[in-house]
Design an enzyme around this catalytic site. Structure first.
Site, mmCIF file in Angstrom:
data_model
loop_
_atom_site.group_PDB
_atom_site.id
_atom_site.type_symbol
_atom_site.label_atom_id
_atom_site.label_comp_id
_atom_site.label_asym_id
_atom_site.label_seq_id
_atom_site.Cartn_x
_atom_site.Cartn_y
_atom_site.Cartn_z
ATOM 1 N N ARG A 61 -1.839 0.407 -37.064
ATOM 2 C CA ARG A 61 -2.393 0.339 -38.415
ATOM 3 C C ARG A 61 -1.347 0.775 -39.429
ATOM 4 N NH1 ARG A 61 -8.585 2.696 -38.350
ATOM 5 N NH2 ARG A 61 -9.439 1.278 -36.758
ATOM 6 N N ASP A 63 -0.287 1.706 -43.460
ATOM 7 C CA ASP A 63 -0.876 2.272 -44.676
ATOM 8 C C ASP A 63 -0.731 1.307 -45.844
ATOM 9 O OD1 ASP A 63 -1.555 4.616 -43.375
ATOM 10 O OD2 ASP A 63 0.288 5.648 -43.939
ATOM 11 N N TYR A 124 10.016 0.308 -36.399
ATOM 12 C CA TYR A 124 9.944 0.193 -37.850
ATOM 13 C C TYR A 124 11.342 0.210 -38.445
ATOM 14 C CZ TYR A 124 4.890 1.179 -38.119
ATOM 15 O OH TYR A 124 3.529 1.121 -38.012
ATOM 16 N N ARG A 212 7.559 7.978 -42.538
ATOM 17 C CA ARG A 212 7.915 8.264 -43.929
ATOM 18 C C ARG A 212 8.296 9.728 -44.132
ATOM 19 N NH1 ARG A 212 2.668 6.112 -46.568
ATOM 20 N NH2 ARG A 212 3.566 7.036 -48.456
#
Length: 287
Positions: A61, A63, A124, A212
């Protein structure tokens, strides 16, 4: 267990990408907010002329504001629906979906496949530039501007101290009942010829805000505000540090999801559902 397909259904794997700028994340939400899951499920229901919604399960999932180039999901469709529509389903979805989300492949999944629990890693990329002039306007939705010069060598030195299996509680937004133990397999940064720094972050899974937050810590090292050993010290402390900032989402893209060989899919799915703890640590939660 979601890797057990109900009789009379076919599990279908979807490979997809999206620009997360205008989405409130992947998962459906109350209040009519626009989400990737909601758009695809609505499109599936429309093109198959079905009275019911076929729910998607996703590998990871994302954001609000986070992009995906190599996202993977699965959906269980009635056999009759799959037989009737599968040859034209991809093209019909292309005509129905908004332009900021695309499904690139639809195929019957192998036995034991679960988009979320069968995955062995997610990769990522986070993109940032320290160009004093800012971000190329054509890339502004995908690259963060950091207004201090960045030392990529110092950032890579700091990144090496974070690799391996750890409790990443200091870099995660805690969720009730969820473990923060993860195996960080790769964390490296490269400055391209265009000056854009791309951080590659690969792990078996990620907890909320983990990527992040890691990037936020590395930026603090790169611009000289903290020494290279500081991120590892924060990790070892195991608590959130106010100096670790969660960087903005638009620089983050889910690039790829890795799966084992077909004959190992079911075993991996069962393993991923097990409670996880570090040696000598009890408790934990689901994945």
């Amino acid at each position: 267990m979601s890797d057990e397909v109900q009789p009379g259904h076919v599990r279908v794997r979807l490979d997809l990408s999206y620009d997360g700028t205008e989405f409130s994340g992947w998962a459906k939400q109350a209040g009519g907010r626009r989400t990737v899951q909601g758009e695809i499920e609505d499109a599936l229901r429309t093109v198959t002329r079905s009275p019911e919604t076929f729910e998607l399960t996703v590998a990871g999932r994302t954001d609000a504001g986070v992009h995906a180039r190599g996202q993977v999901a699965h959906v269980d469709l009635p056999e009759a629906v799959w037989r009737e529509h599968h040859q034209k389903l991809l093209k019909r979805l292309a005509g129905r979906l908004p332009r900021d989300v695309r499904v690139w492949a639809l195929r019957e999944a192998p036995s034991g496949f679960d988009a979320r629990f069968s995955a062995v890693w997610r990769r990522y990329a986070y993109r940032v530039t320290d160009n004093p002039g800012g971000v190329d306007p054509l890339l502004r939705g995908h690259v963060l501007w950091h207004d201090w010069p960045l030392d990529v060598d110092a950032m890579n030195e700091a990144a090496r101290g974070l690799l391996g299996e750890h409790d990443f509680a200091a870099y995660c937004k805690k969720r009730e009942g969820a473990t923060t133990i993860r195996t960080l397999q790769e964390l490296s940064l490269v400055r391209g010829d265009d000056g854009i720094i791309t951080a590659t972050v690969r792990a078996d899974a990620f907890c909320h805000n983990m990527v992040r937050s890691l990037i936020g810590a590395l930026l603090f090292v790169g611009d000289g505000h903290r020494p290279p050993d500081w991120p590892a010290e924060v990790l070892a402390a195991g608590v959130r540090d106010s100096a670790v900032h969660v960087v903005r989402p638009h620089g983050l893209t889910l690039e790829e999801v890795g799966y084992p060989a077909d004959e190992l899919l079911a075993a991996r799915s069962r393993e991923a559902r097990n409670k996880r703890s570090l040696p000598g640590v009890t408790g934990g939660g689901c994945c």
